[in-house]
Motif scaffolding. Structure first.
Motif, PDB file in Angstrom:
ATOM      1  N   PHE A 282      14.336  -2.958   4.066  1.00  0.00           N
ATOM      2  CA  PHE A 282      13.207  -2.061   4.345  1.00  0.00           C
ATOM      3  C   PHE A 282      12.198  -2.651   5.330  1.00  0.00           C
ATOM      4  O   PHE A 282      11.217  -1.999   5.674  1.00  0.00           O
ATOM      5  CB  PHE A 282      12.484  -1.690   3.040  1.00  0.00           C
ATOM      6  N   GLY A 283      12.380  -3.902   5.718  1.00  0.00           N
ATOM      7  CA  GLY A 283      11.427  -4.534   6.638  1.00  0.00           C
ATOM      8  C   GLY A 283      10.065  -4.747   5.997  1.00  0.00           C
ATOM      9  O   GLY A 283       9.041  -4.780   6.678  1.00  0.00           O
ATOM     10  N   ILE A 284      10.049  -4.858   4.656  1.00  0.00           N
ATOM     11  CA  ILE A 284       8.771  -5.045   3.938  1.00  0.00           C
ATOM     12  C   ILE A 284       8.792  -6.404   3.242  1.00  0.00           C
ATOM     13  O   ILE A 284       9.776  -6.756   2.585  1.00  0.00           O
ATOM     14  CB  ILE A 284       8.568  -3.930   2.883  1.00  0.00           C
ATOM     15  N   THR A 285       7.729  -7.179   3.425  1.00  0.00           N
ATOM     16  CA  THR A 285       7.648  -8.476   2.756  1.00  0.00           C
ATOM     17  C   THR A 285       6.864  -8.321   1.465  1.00  0.00           C
ATOM     18  O   THR A 285       5.668  -7.995   1.494  1.00  0.00           O
ATOM     19  CB  THR A 285       6.945  -9.513   3.664  1.00  0.00           C
TER      20      THR A 285
ATOM     21  N   PRO B   5       0.817  -1.222   0.000  1.00  0.00           N
ATOM     22  CA  PRO B   5       0.000   0.000   0.000  1.00  0.00           C
ATOM     23  C   PRO B   5       0.845   1.265   0.000  1.00  0.00           C
ATOM     24  O   PRO B   5       1.693   1.457   0.879  1.00  0.00           O
ATOM     25  CB  PRO B   5      -0.813  -0.125   1.305  1.00  0.00           C
ATOM     26  N   GLY B   6       0.629   2.081  -1.032  1.00  0.00           N
ATOM     27  CA  GLY B   6       1.296   3.389  -1.091  1.00  0.00           C
ATOM     28  C   GLY B   6       2.769   3.351  -1.480  1.00  0.00           C
ATOM     29  O   GLY B   6       3.430   4.389  -1.492  1.00  0.00           O
ATOM     30  N   ILE B   7       3.294   2.172  -1.803  1.00  0.00           N
ATOM     31  CA  ILE B   7       4.725   2.058  -2.118  1.00  0.00           C
ATOM     32  C   ILE B   7       4.879   1.323  -3.442  1.00  0.00           C
ATOM     33  O   ILE B   7       4.107   0.413  -3.752  1.00  0.00           O
ATOM     34  CB  ILE B   7       5.464   1.239  -1.022  1.00  0.00           C
ATOM     35  N   SER B   8       5.891   1.695  -4.239  1.00  0.00           N
ATOM     36  CA  SER B   8       6.159   0.965  -5.478  1.00  0.00           C
ATOM     37  C   SER B   8       7.164  -0.156  -5.211  1.00  0.00           C
ATOM     38  O   SER B   8       8.285   0.098  -4.746  1.00  0.00           O
ATOM     39  CB  SER B   8       6.728   1.929  -6.530  1.00  0.00           C
ATOM     40  N   ALA B   9       6.739  -1.374  -5.492  1.00  0.00           N
ATOM     41  CA  ALA B   9       7.648  -2.515  -5.318  1.00  0.00           C
ATOM     42  C   ALA B   9       8.881  -2.330  -6.196  1.00  0.00           C
ATOM     43  O   ALA B   9      10.012  -2.587  -5.775  1.00  0.00           O
ATOM     44  CB  ALA B   9       6.919  -3.811  -5.664  1.00  0.00           C
ATOM     45  N   GLY B  10       8.658  -1.857  -7.438  1.00  0.00           N
ATOM     46  CA  GLY B  10       9.786  -1.635  -8.353  1.00  0.00           C
ATOM     47  C   GLY B  10      10.761  -0.624  -7.787  1.00  0.00           C
ATOM     48  O   GLY B  10      11.989  -0.791  -7.876  1.00  0.00           O
TER      49      GLY B  10
END
Ligand code: EPU
Length: 299
Positions: free
Chosen positions: A288-291, A231-236
């Motif tokens: 980034f601590g994001i999965t 949400p709100g972030i670009s994976a790329g």
């Protein structure tokens, strides 16, 4: 129209359209694939209907354009039914300010987008540059920055055991790269378009394709964005920032053009792609601590 005699055929009656131990690589835009024990290729919707009815309670998988799937298993034992390719679409109704068109599930999205634009029908330009078929795009609610296919859908016809059901768009749940049509065998869909000057529609379409061409590896052996955007972030953006552009496992590499695309540079195997997916998730998780969750389907 379907004949009862067709519906009553048994699975054995479909040996003509059955390929056994078939490589799935040609059916995937990655050009990677294991073996399908039983791959059915019905000629049209009526035959698809009769076939799926004959499979009875047996689980089967539905394969559209194969532009969002990685065939990772060496062998897929469940029957796979390939959605029959379609070549045409039709105008169903013209009223003031609205033109209703219908396309079969197996029509390439690009054909529908280009041809409706040429006829001065606006509403599908946001799908320009999106690969795959109409059915697959509906199931995935495909699209991009400017909108998704859901914006133009009027209704979808799905096959059931004995006939077809028309589901109005208002009863379909469309969300980010997801819809409640998942698992349905789509026969056809209707889109509500608006009459406009053809040049204006084509111009908008061209602008969207140009934008894509500048930021995505269009035409490469890939399956679109590999991961959902958190949400709100670009994976790329995250993968790029992690310094992973160009990172590779065998012939599977993170695209230099857009980091959320994995491209098959030649002889990549499914194991290469899976290893690269793991590497990306590991690195993005650590930094980034994001999965990241995969958007592509892994079969
Ligand atoms: N960015 C980078 N590096 C990259 C890629 C992107 O820095 O390698 C930055 C861009 O510069 C931009 C931001 O990240 O500031 C967002 O990138 P972009 O506009 O390309 O969009 P996206 O969020 O990465 C989404 C969809 C695409 C769709 C595009 C354009 C997802 C996962 N991706 O990408 O959809 O084509 O917007 O509308 O939702 C797909 O679903 O398969 C797909 C390709």
């Amino acid at each position: 129209m379907l004949k009862t005699a067709d519906i009553e055929k048994t699975a054995d009656d479909f040996s003509r359209i059955l390929e056994c131990d078939m490589s799935l690589a040609p059916f995937s835009s990655f050009r990677i694939g294991g073996i399908a024990r039983r791959l059915y290729r019905p000629a049209d919707i009526a035959e698809t209907h009769a076939l799926t009815a004959s499979l009875g309670g047996e689980n089967f998988r539905i394969l559209g354009g194969g532009t969002n799937v990685l065939f990772a298993s060496p062998v897929i034992a469940e029957p796979i039914v390939v959605v029959p390719r379609a070549t045409t679409w039709r105008v169903i109704e013209r009223t003031e300010g609205r033109v209703l068109v219908e396309a079969d599930a197996g029509l390439p999205m690009s054909v529908l987008v280009n041809e409706t634009a040429s006829r001065g029908l606006a509403g599908l330009e946001v799908m320009a540059g999106v690969p795959g078929t109409v059915g697959g795009a509906l199931v995935m609610n495909a699209g991009g920055r400017h909108g998704t296919i859901a914006d133009a859908v009027e209704s979808v016809r799905v096959l059931n055991g004995t006939g077809e059901t028309t589901i109005p768009a208002t009863e379909i749940e469309f969300a980010y790269r997801r819809s409640s049509l998942k698992g349905e065998m789509i026969g056809a869909a209707r889109f509500a378009l608006a009459p406009r000057a053809s040049e204006a529609v084509r111009e908008r379409m061209r602008a969207i394709v140009d934008e894509k061409r500048a930021s995505q590896p269009l035409g490469a052996r890939c399956a679109g964005c590999v991961f959902h955007n958190p949400p709100g972030i670009s994976a790329g953006g995250l993968i790029d920032e992690a310094g992973l552009k160009g990172a590779a496992c065998g012939d599977a590499a993170v695209s230099e053009v857009h980091a959320n695309f994995i491209v098959n540079r030649g002889r990549a195997s499914a194991a290469d792609v899976l290893a690269l997916i793991d590497k990306i998730r590991g690195e993005v998780g650590r930094r980034f601590g994001i999965t990241l969750e995969t958007e592509i389907e892994i079969w």
